[in-house]
Enzyme design. Structure first.
Site, PDB file in Angstrom:
ATOM      1  N   TYR A  40      91.327  50.911 -15.341  1.00 48.18           N
ATOM      2  CA  TYR A  40      91.567  52.157 -14.594  1.00 48.18           C
ATOM      3  C   TYR A  40      90.472  53.269 -14.884  1.00 48.18           C
ATOM      4  CZ  TYR A  40      93.544  56.565 -12.823  1.00 48.18           C
ATOM      5  OH  TYR A  40      93.776  57.904 -12.261  1.00 48.18           O
ATOM      6  N   ASP A  85      98.631  48.763  -9.463  1.00 48.86           N
ATOM      7  CA  ASP A  85      98.986  49.668  -8.219  1.00 48.86           C
ATOM      8  C   ASP A  85      97.949  50.417  -7.579  1.00 48.86           C
ATOM      9  OD1 ASP A  85      99.109  50.990 -11.007  1.00 48.86           O
ATOM     10  OD2 ASP A  85     100.005  52.597  -9.747  1.00 48.86           O
ATOM     11  N   LYS A  96     106.391  46.065 -14.284  1.00 50.84           N
ATOM     12  CA  LYS A  96     106.654  47.466 -13.792  1.00 50.84           C
ATOM     13  C   LYS A  96     106.412  47.574 -12.313  1.00 50.84           C
ATOM     14  CE  LYS A  96     105.290  52.140 -14.721  1.00 50.84           C
ATOM     15  NZ  LYS A  96     104.378  53.077 -15.170  1.00 50.84           N
TER      16      LYS A  96
HETATM   17  C1  B12 Z   1      94.722  56.954  -3.216  1.00 53.94           C
HETATM   18  C2  B12 Z   1      95.513  58.172  -4.013  1.00 53.94           C
HETATM   19  C3  B12 Z   1      94.831  58.284  -5.429  1.00 53.94           C
HETATM   20  C4  B12 Z   1      93.929  57.276  -5.969  1.00 53.94           C
HETATM   21  C5  B12 Z   1      92.548  57.998  -5.714  1.00 53.94           C
HETATM   22  C6  B12 Z   1      91.410  56.818  -5.535  1.00 53.94           C
HETATM   23  C7  B12 Z   1      90.038  57.379  -4.837  1.00 53.94           C
HETATM   24  N1  B12 Z   1      89.177  56.601  -5.255  1.00 53.94           N
HETATM   25  O1  B12 Z   1      90.438  58.114  -3.919  1.00 53.94           O
HETATM   26  C8  B12 Z   1      94.135  57.462  -7.457  1.00 53.94           C
HETATM   27  C9  B12 Z   1      95.288  56.342  -7.674  1.00 53.94           C
HETATM   28  C10 B12 Z   1      93.266  57.454  -8.495  1.00 53.94           C
HETATM   29  C11 B12 Z   1      94.576  58.694  -7.349  1.00 53.94           C
HETATM   30  C12 B12 Z   1      95.002  59.600  -8.692  1.00 53.94           C
HETATM   31  C13 B12 Z   1      95.584  60.620  -8.692  1.00 53.94           C
HETATM   32  N2  B12 Z   1      96.297  61.151  -7.569  1.00 53.94           N
HETATM   33 CO1  B12 Z   1      96.697  60.709  -5.949  1.00 53.94          CO
HETATM   34  N3  B12 Z   1      96.849  59.911  -4.282  1.00 53.94           N
HETATM   35  C14 B12 Z   1      96.286  58.819  -3.833  1.00 53.94           C
HETATM   36  C15 B12 Z   1      97.256  58.603  -2.506  1.00 53.94           C
HETATM   37  C16 B12 Z   1      98.292  57.492  -2.444  1.00 53.94           C
HETATM   38  C17 B12 Z   1      96.324  58.579  -1.086  1.00 53.94           C
HETATM   39  C18 B12 Z   1      95.205  59.474  -0.753  1.00 53.94           C
HETATM   40  C19 B12 Z   1      94.641  58.761   0.221  1.00 53.94           C
HETATM   41  O2  B12 Z   1      93.582  57.950  -0.042  1.00 53.94           O
HETATM   42  N4  B12 Z   1      94.613  59.263   1.433  1.00 53.94           N
HETATM   43  C20 B12 Z   1      93.980  58.450   2.745  1.00 53.94           C
HETATM   44  C21 B12 Z   1      92.872  59.448   3.097  1.00 53.94           C
HETATM   45  C22 B12 Z   1      92.186  58.671   4.302  1.00 53.94           C
HETATM   46  O3  B12 Z   1      93.222  60.438   3.526  1.00 53.94           O
HETATM   47  P1  B12 Z   1      92.757  61.929   3.442  1.00 53.94           P
HETATM   48  O4  B12 Z   1      92.275  62.052   1.980  1.00 53.94           O
HETATM   49  O5  B12 Z   1      93.737  62.906   3.896  1.00 53.94           O
HETATM   50  O6  B12 Z   1      91.489  61.833   4.392  1.00 53.94           O
HETATM   51  C23 B12 Z   1      91.555  62.271   5.692  1.00 53.94           C
HETATM   52  C24 B12 Z   1      91.736  63.602   6.099  1.00 53.94           C
HETATM   53  O7  B12 Z   1      92.355  64.710   5.043  1.00 53.94           O
HETATM   54  C25 B12 Z   1      90.138  63.982   6.393  1.00 53.94           C
HETATM   55  N5  B12 Z   1      89.422  64.263   5.071  1.00 53.94           N
HETATM   56  C26 B12 Z   1      89.571  64.243   3.977  1.00 53.94           C
HETATM   57  N6  B12 Z   1      88.433  64.672   3.062  1.00 53.94           N
HETATM   58  C27 B12 Z   1      87.650  65.111   4.265  1.00 53.94           C
HETATM   59  C28 B12 Z   1      86.350  65.640   3.857  1.00 53.94           C
HETATM   60  C29 B12 Z   1      85.623  66.161   5.049  1.00 53.94           C
HETATM   61  C30 B12 Z   1      84.325  66.786   5.165  1.00 53.94           C
HETATM   62  C31 B12 Z   1      86.021  65.872   6.394  1.00 53.94           C
HETATM   63  C32 B12 Z   1      85.358  66.276   7.518  1.00 53.94           C
HETATM   64  C33 B12 Z   1      87.360  65.379   6.652  1.00 53.94           C
HETATM   65  C34 B12 Z   1      88.112  65.058   5.417  1.00 53.94           C
HETATM   66  O8  B12 Z   1      89.573  62.822   6.787  1.00 53.94           O
HETATM   67  C35 B12 Z   1      90.239  61.589   6.244  1.00 53.94           C
HETATM   68  C36 B12 Z   1      90.444  60.815   7.344  1.00 53.94           C
HETATM   69  O9  B12 Z   1      91.315  61.250   8.470  1.00 53.94           O
HETATM   70  C37 B12 Z   1      98.170  60.227  -2.101  1.00 53.94           C
HETATM   71  C38 B12 Z   1      99.274  60.241  -1.580  1.00 53.94           C
HETATM   72  C39 B12 Z   1      99.349  60.203  -0.111  1.00 53.94           C
HETATM   73  N7  B12 Z   1      99.954  59.407   0.641  1.00 53.94           N
HETATM   74  O10 B12 Z   1      98.430  61.043   0.579  1.00 53.94           O
HETATM   75  C40 B12 Z   1      98.014  60.712  -3.628  1.00 53.94           C
HETATM   76  C41 B12 Z   1      97.981  62.134  -4.024  1.00 53.94           C
HETATM   77  C42 B12 Z   1      96.928  62.750  -3.107  1.00 53.94           C
HETATM   78  N8  B12 Z   1      97.672  62.183  -5.545  1.00 53.94           N
HETATM   79  C43 B12 Z   1      98.073  63.023  -6.015  1.00 53.94           C
HETATM   80  C44 B12 Z   1      97.826  63.349  -7.375  1.00 53.94           C
HETATM   81  C45 B12 Z   1      98.510  64.361  -8.242  1.00 53.94           C
HETATM   82  C46 B12 Z   1      96.878  62.504  -7.952  1.00 53.94           C
HETATM   83  C47 B12 Z   1      96.679  62.832  -9.501  1.00 53.94           C
HETATM   84  C48 B12 Z   1      95.867  64.032  -9.568  1.00 53.94           C
HETATM   85  C49 B12 Z   1      97.730  62.284 -10.456  1.00 53.94           C
HETATM   86  C50 B12 Z   1      97.639  62.679 -11.880  1.00 53.94           C
HETATM   87  N9  B12 Z   1      97.516  63.853 -12.614  1.00 53.94           N
HETATM   88  O11 B12 Z   1      96.883  61.749 -12.601  1.00 53.94           O
HETATM   89  C51 B12 Z   1      95.468  61.772  -9.687  1.00 53.94           C
HETATM   90  C52 B12 Z   1      94.068  62.235  -9.685  1.00 53.94           C
HETATM   91  C53 B12 Z   1      93.280  62.699 -10.853  1.00 53.94           C
HETATM   92  C54 B12 Z   1      92.296  63.751 -10.254  1.00 53.94           C
HETATM   93  N10 B12 Z   1      91.240  64.064 -11.174  1.00 53.94           N
HETATM   94  O12 B12 Z   1      92.171  63.853  -9.188  1.00 53.94           O
HETATM   95  C55 B12 Z   1      98.841  63.710  -5.202  1.00 53.94           C
HETATM   96  C56 B12 Z   1      98.274  65.188  -4.741  1.00 53.94           C
HETATM   97  C57 B12 Z   1      99.341  66.412  -4.835  1.00 53.94           C
HETATM   98  C58 B12 Z   1      98.798  67.605  -4.306  1.00 53.94           C
HETATM   99  N11 B12 Z   1      98.681  68.144  -3.018  1.00 53.94           N
HETATM  100  O13 B12 Z   1      98.318  68.376  -5.225  1.00 53.94           O
HETATM  101  C59 B12 Z   1      99.254  62.933  -4.159  1.00 53.94           C
HETATM  102  C60 B12 Z   1      99.612  63.626  -2.529  1.00 53.94           C
HETATM  103  C61 B12 Z   1     100.309  62.229  -4.375  1.00 53.94           C
HETATM  104  C62 B12 Z   1     101.752  62.833  -4.798  1.00 53.94           C
HETATM  105  N12 B12 Z   1     102.680  63.282  -3.991  1.00 53.94           N
HETATM  106  O14 B12 Z   1     101.711  63.226  -5.984  1.00 53.94           O
HETATM  107  N13 B12 Z   1      95.362  59.131  -6.081  1.00 53.94           N
HETATM  108  C1  PLP Z   2      96.887  53.374 -14.853  1.00 54.88           C
HETATM  109  C2  PLP Z   2      96.579  54.726 -14.851  1.00 54.88           C
HETATM  110  N1  PLP Z   2      96.093  55.328 -15.829  1.00 54.88           N
HETATM  111  C3  PLP Z   2      95.861  56.466 -16.057  1.00 54.88           C
HETATM  112  C4  PLP Z   2      96.345  57.191 -15.045  1.00 54.88           C
HETATM  113  C5  PLP Z   2      96.171  58.782 -15.059  1.00 54.88           C
HETATM  114  O1  PLP Z   2      95.499  59.433 -15.929  1.00 54.88           O
HETATM  115  P1  PLP Z   2      94.235  59.833 -15.852  1.00 54.88           P
HETATM  116  O2  PLP Z   2      94.782  61.348 -16.225  1.00 54.88           O
HETATM  117  O3  PLP Z   2      93.236  59.459 -16.763  1.00 54.88           O
HETATM  118  O4  PLP Z   2      93.869  60.035 -14.404  1.00 54.88           O
HETATM  119  C6  PLP Z   2      96.903  56.747 -13.887  1.00 54.88           C
HETATM  120  C7  PLP Z   2      97.473  57.607 -12.678  1.00 54.88           C
HETATM  121  O5  PLP Z   2      98.324  57.249 -11.958  1.00 54.88           O
HETATM  122  C8  PLP Z   2      97.120  55.257 -13.966  1.00 54.88           C
HETATM  123  O6  PLP Z   2      97.443  54.928 -12.812  1.00 54.88           O
END
Ligand code: B12
Ligand code: PLP
Ligand code: B12
Ligand code: PLP
Lengths: 270, 522, 270, 522
Positions: free
Chosen positions: D263, D298, D370
């Protein structure tokens, strides 16, 4: 006949729009919240009072549920007497027409005539990169290619968790036309703090006038973006061509303005 | 298809025979009787419509007139036939004359009974033929469009205002519903007349009037034409005007009718005999015009416990089915009812529901069985209701139901708001698609929980049917067999609308409709 | 130590209660409604405006969905700055202690000493009888027997769809101590119309002072009941012993009062 | 139990062998290396805690001190052992002296290596024994209480304020949750130190500090004691301090840790070697202290398409599993991950999910697998999310998962509000109970859709594993094998924290922990 009658019976007065459940102007809304009060008879009254404080009429608690000691969840239905002037809002919010990729390219060739450089990242501690990747990468989003695929753009995608300073430095280094930032985590207003910081840095660098400042993310609205000092904000449902349309139109407009400005200056018009 | 439940074919056959016997006995016990609403139906089918300035419908004026003149035992057709001969006027014209006191039907000279029969039979034939024509045109229209595969998605609207109902119906159509049913205002069932004209006030539903049918029919046809998918219209053949509503439905081109043999008795306290005579004719009309009927066993599960009442549901389904067959309704048009009403806290409740839904499916292989959503145990917590609806949708698709009434998140609170239907439909679409072939993919463990439950319910239903055969349907109802509700044979509303028919009694529609459908059936 | 710290950090000020999501006093509420406006960019603004009209701060449309032409559904989250004085409400709403069946019977034997006659029905066009049956029939509700099972009551249950006039006539005929009415269908305020009619009839009969007037139903609150002229209203979660407790306590109080009144009257105190 | 999926035992065996080989090769390629966080872990296990007035944690001060004196290749244990001999002081005392610049560890006279090894090994043994003692007490406490049967229900809290998290955790416990996981603030993963003390500000989560662990542990223990049911505590062994968090968890009595081998590489852009060394030690600690670890497949389904990425999930599960086994974690303590992430509009998506969940279950028969909820395709429509969660809960119970992270209606919007967890839990309870024995009741059609899908995914996973064996894990990651994300072996954060160990390198914990668990395993 019935058809016209239906029309007249149900026609909405856009100057005074109220909520709708099953009768014109019934104004019914649902409100849900937790209150830090115990689960007891008096608690529902607290929920009703809160609804009344919102100006709601005849509120009714249809559900209340113990969350834990001292916390109770409520679902309230009520009549909302408030109305909205939708006509005014429509006038304020022209529905924009976006260009397709081909149209953007043609427009750019015609009106800008050089490679447009954009630099983007998901900045701060935010690791969500899917949004910015969707905008910039070849693969794009939902079958719409990102800016990399456009003939008129040179796109740098720095990825996620990028310090704002690094993004701005890169923009300066490559003489970017636009800085694109994506923000996903909004809890405790993290995105607001982080976006404000980016604007500060751009201004401190003295390049604010030279770049388009664009932000996006699921909870970033155009209103918020502008409030924070960006040129535009994009939210859910954005496709790369929306962003591209904005950039080329805006750059073209600025070029025209700049030309006019310099003409004016030349003519001693300032 | 092989039984997924390992049902004993012998038990099934025996249960069917018992139910058929119950139905036959009901029919014969009611022969020689008619009701005011049946007579009004005759008038309606002959084109009598409209109301006087006091909003009394002409069919009521006509039938009350004949009754007041003690002529009802001959049937309203008899008097109309005679008057047509005497005056050369049509049924609607005659009714209008009666309504303005310009004609006394029963004071006219009377021609020979054979002559009357000939003339009025011809009139009835012509009336049916006209309606059949319209129905055939509708069928062509339907077949020229797309239709959803089953389960057809059935959604109620119930604003009280027919024009608002149209808005709700458009939302239903836009979001994937297949059948719109305008639920009726609380007061309607006990009215011994059908209100007239478009209505904009109703409680808990909108009055079923012919004008309202037409307004909704037009709106749905318009939607269908512009969206290329046929939307069906449904209403309720129930209450004191059961058969009249069937006639109105036929006239206005409805596709579906909730039409239970016992609902009025149990849930509206209508007299047993009245309801059973009325249902017979209402179903004849529906059967003849290919309107799908839906039975209402779901209701039992709302006043009795769903786990315990399961055998009574099966017994009632079979009785309802054979009563419909007695009226000439084809299998393909009998949607026997069932509902997902087990309390959400019952352990393995889902398995019990699955067993029951599959049982209904297997007992009525050629019927478009209808499955109805959880309501009894739903409360103000919309998410909880939505979770129950999700599993309900799953069982629906997995057991290949023919029609499904959708659940909505506010089921436990009020007649749904416009978005509640949209959100309910969204869930239906999600589950039907995501679990599309689940039913074919899975088999139940032999003699496992599900199979044993279904087999047990079937055996208990057979027991119950034997009991009903023994004591008769009337006594069984008195003994709380259905829905845990007791009604007495001589009580209930509308008994005064029943009358004995004389030897001269005429109602050519019965023979015409039954004859015809019997042919179609062969 | 941490425990006491938690206490102090999170202790709620009951004088000023605000909604709670995940931070004390964050005030977050969810509001949902349909507006009769088309599904378009300007529509979300209408939803935000409506939220602002409720006094909500920083509203955000998290979901919007087309319902049909000209109708759009919205889910909005916002901060609600309003607060509620829960202390005052607690003082106003003493949490009642209900007697058990045995306690009711003992109390009645002691304080009333005669059979109490009650007449109940679901009136008007309402066919829902499960609620009134739950209160009156032997079988009762959820394992709690109805009033028929109580030694101190004589209960008449007229069933459902009973005209209000018939119910009142029966009450007069059997000299009832209490009239009980159940109402379930509330669409277009049907229950309000019907309950008001019942009160009118009772008053027209001149027996209002002689009977307890009780109503119940899933959407009937005590407040509404009193507003309409009833002595009390019972909603979801009522058991027969709740009703019984109310009747015997109230009758006992009235007897005392009546005695005092007659004593006063005898003493020329009026 | 017979395979419900008709899996080919040969393919299963071959896939396992390939994954085991990948894991072995990773381990050997990293032997002779350690990291700053591993050394800080040694310090922590020896009791070094606390921070200086600038809030720099003493483990960091200590390790940086040794590094600055170019002593790190011997390992921090070496210098501590020597100093103990020289000064008679304990590790915490020594660290404190270093912190106030009163001691230079690397300037002390050095005794014979054997002597140091003896002393420090004894110290390490004693430290482990003390922790084991505490752990045994906790186990007794747990066994004295009720526990839910699997699936254990895992719920996140993420307010940013540890005291608010406690409130949320109580709500979770009151509503039937079994495991509380305090999600971490966005910033934490990339910090090369563990913040110190209770924290009340965090974004998207709450900092994992030892004080926060303790506060939550006490609150849960209190709840457990007064409610008679044991509540488990979880956190995240991830980021640059992976192994330290494991140590902190062992010290504070955590029961569960999200602890994935890859991860950090893929989702936090941490250097591959750094993560792989760190995960090895963190899992040793978790394994030794019987802390259940959860892998994070996941996540792949959130950046890649769930239908297409299915084989990569299986391949990763097997690699993750064998890497954990390399660290001595027992099967009963490896919860391999999977998620319900297929787009809700995919036809028969539920069947595909069911196949995959059952596949995970069957491939890891002795692991508490899980299952994680839909999030990627969830949006602001809470009812839609709830419907997906309902089917997710159904698949969870029907495929006998060991742990389930619950879905909440606001999954697509924000870190859930307190009632969102309660509503999510309500749905879990409903479905688990209503469908309790569904899994046992149904069989899948032979060579039907579900069986074929599972068999195909397994075959494709084997293909993928063969490829990983061929090119090595590092190259496979570069080629976007997992989550559609590419990382390069020499890039990523934290690479500067890796160092080569010398011949004198000492870390007695490794031998002590591995030796011990190896015995337990046999
Ligand atoms: C994928 C995902 C992840 C992945 C991210 C992987 C990656 N490389 O991006 C992983 C598993 C790593 C992850 C981790 C975390 N996540 Co996350 N994640 C998501 C998830 C499931 C989908 C987001 C996504 O990819 N959407 C798809 C894209 C295409 O949509 P989008 O970002 O909205 O982009 C569109 C528009 O917004 C716009 N857009 C976006 N950016 C930009 C920029 C520009 C310039 C322009 C023009 C347009 C634009 O265009 C895009 C296309 O239409 C959401 C849940 C959800 N269903 O939304 C949670 C979510 C965003 N995550 C959340 C959280 C809290 C986290 C963590 C912080 C949890 C944690 N504490 O560990 C961590 C991240 C830690 C960190 N440092 O950020 C929360 C955010 C809550 C909030 N509103 O604050 C969500 C909503 C889930 C939840 N309900 O808890 N996550
Ligand atoms: C496998 C795994 N490790 C760690 C984390 C979160 O930890 P971090 O605070 O390192 O982003 C997540 C978040 O969902 C996770 O899926
Ligand atoms: C059972 C039921 C029926 C049965 C009724 C059978 C019968 N004999 O009662 C049948 C199937 C016949 C039926 C029909 C209809 N129903 Co209905 N029905 C329900 C259902 C599923 C359950 C109601 C119930 O029995 N609750 C259980 C009892 C025990 O609860 P309760 O009534 O609230 O009673 C408790 C308290 O309120 C209180 N209480 C109640 N009365 C009294 C009286 C006193 C004196 C006291 C002290 C206390 C008290 O104590 C009780 C125990 O705690 C609800 C949905 C739901 N989940 O609520 C819909 C519901 C009530 N029905 C509804 C409707 C609209 C109808 C119809 C009008 C639809 C139609 N147009 O055809 C028809 C009725 C026509 C008519 N004329 O009334 C709507 C009402 C909407 C509204 N708020 O206006 C509901 C909410 C369903 C919905 N969402 O559409 N229904
Ligand atoms: C079988 C059946 N018939 C009729 C109705 C409604 O009709 P009425 O208006 O007669 O109450 C219902 C209501 O749900 C029903 O279930």
């Amino acid at each position: 006949m019935p058809e016209s009658m239906i029309q007249s019976v149900l026609k909405t007065n856009y100057g005074m729009v109220k909520a709708y459940a099953d009768h014109k102007n019934d104004g019914i809304v649902q409100v849900a919240f937790t209150l830090p009060v115990p689960y007891a008879r008096s608690s529902s009254k607290a929920a009703l009072e809160l609804a009344k404080a919102m100006g709601l009429v005849r509120p009714e608690v249809v559900h209340c549920q113990r969350v834990t000691d001292g916390y109770t969840y409520f679902i309230v239905y009520a009549h909302c007497p408030h109305s909205v002037d939708f006509e005014a809002l429509q006038a304020d919010t022209p529905d924009v027409d976006f260009m397709t990729q081909a149209e953007v390219e043609a427009f750019s060739a015609d009106r800008i005539g050089r490679l447009i450089v954009v630099v983007g990242a998901s900045t701060g501690t935010d690791t969500h990169s899917v949004g910015i990747d969707a905008m910039l990468n070849l693969k794009g989003f939902d079958g719409h290619s990102g800016l990399e695929a456009y003939a008129c753009f040179r796109a740098y995608n720095l990825g996620s968790q990028v310090p704002n300073g690094v993004l701005v430095a890169k923009a300066v280094a490559v003489n970017a036309d636009a800085i694109l930032v994506s923000q996903t985590v909004t809890q405790q207003q993290l995105h607001v703090h982080n976006l404000a910081e980016l604007v500060d840095i751009v201004e401190a660098e003295g390049i604010r006038k030279d770049v388009l400042l664009v932000c996006g993310g699921p909870r970033v609205s155009d209103e918020l973006a502008k409030e924070l000092g960006f040129d535009v904000g994009f939210s859910k449902g954005t496709y790369p061509n929306h962003l591209a349309s904005f950039i080329v139109t805006e750059l073209a407009a600025r070029t025209v303005e700049a030309r006019r400005d310099s003409r004016l200056r030349a003519a001693g018009g300032w | 298809m092989r039984s997924k439940l390992g049902l004993d074919a012998g038990v099934v056959a025996e249960a069917r025979e018992a139910a058929a016997l119950v139905a036959r006995r009901v029919s014969s016990s009611l022969s020689g009787k008619s009701t005011v609403s049946v007579e009004r139906t005759v008038a309606r089918l002959l084109g009598v419509d409209d109301a006087n300035e006091l909003e009394v419908p002409l069919p009521n004026i006509l039938v009350d007139h004949v009754r007041d003149h003690r002529g009802l035992s001959h049937g309203v057709a008899y008097w109309l036939g005679n008057a047509m001969i005497q005056t050369g006027k049509s049924a609607p014209q005659l009714a209008r004359l009666v309504a303005c006191n310009e004609l006394d039907l029963c004071q006219l000279d009377v021609v020979a009974e054979r002559r009357i029969r000939e003339v009025i039979t011809l009139e009835c034939e012509r009336a049916l033929e006209n309606l059949k024509d319209a129905q055939r045109k509708r069928q062509e229209f339907r077949l020229s469009l797309r239709e959803s595969p089953p389960p057809l998605v059935y959604v109620l609207t119930a604003t009280g205002n027919v024009y608002e109902d149209v808005t709700h119906a458009r939302a239903v159509a836009d979001n994937g519903g297949d059948i719109v049913a305008v639920i009726r205002s609380t007061a309607q069932s006990l009215l011994d007349y059908v209100p007239f004209g478009p209505t904009t006030e109703g409680y808990g539903g909108t009055f079923a009037t012919q004008a309202n049918f037409r307004i909704m029919r037009e709106a749905l046809d318009e939607w269908s034409a512009s969206n290329g998918r046929y939307m069906r219209l449904s209403s309720f053949c129930s209450g004191l005007c059961m058969p009249e509503i069937a006639a109105m439905g036929a006239i206005e081109g409805l596709d579906n009718m909730v039409n239970d043999a016992l609902y009025g008795i149990l849930y509206r306290d209508i007299n047993m005999r009245r309801t059973l005579i009325d249902q017979r004719i209402s179903r004849m009309v529906n059967g003849y015009f290919d309107i799908v009927i839906n039975t209402g066993e779901d209701n039992y599960l709302r006043t009795a416990d769903a786990v315990q009442a399961a055998p009574s549901v099966v017994a009632s389904q079979l009785i309802n089915y054979y009563l419909a067959r007695e009226s000439g309704v084809k299998d393909s048009h009998i949607a026997v009812g069932n509902a997902f009403e087990i309390h959400p806290t019952v352990t393995n409740g889902l398995l019990i529901e699955w067993a029951q839904a599959e049982l209904t499916r297997e007992l009525f292989p050629d019927c478009p069985v209808k499955f109805m959503p959880p309501t009894k145990h739903m409360d103000g917590n919309g998410l909880r209701t939505h979770a129950c609806d999700t599993l309900f949708n799953l069982v629906t698709i997995a057991t290949r139901q023919g029609i499904q009434t959708i659940g909505v998140p506010t089921e436990g609170t009020f007649t749904p708001h416009i978005h509640d239907r949209v959100l309910g439909l969204e869930c239906v679409r999600y589950v039907f698609n995501s679990a599309r072939d689940l039913g074919e993919e899975i088999a139940f463990r032999q003699d496992g929980f599900i199979q044993s439950r279904a087999q047990q319910v079937l055996r208990d239903a057979l027991q119950l049917l034997r009991y009903v055969v023994d004591v008769g349907l009337f006594e069984a109802i008195e003994q709380r067999t259905f829905g845990n509700i007791s009604r007495l044979v001589d009580e209930g509303r509308g008994a005064d609308g029943i009358f004995e028919t004389s030897d001269m009694y005429l109602n050519p529609f019965v023979a015409l409709m039954l004859g015809d459908t019997t042919c179609q059936n062969q």
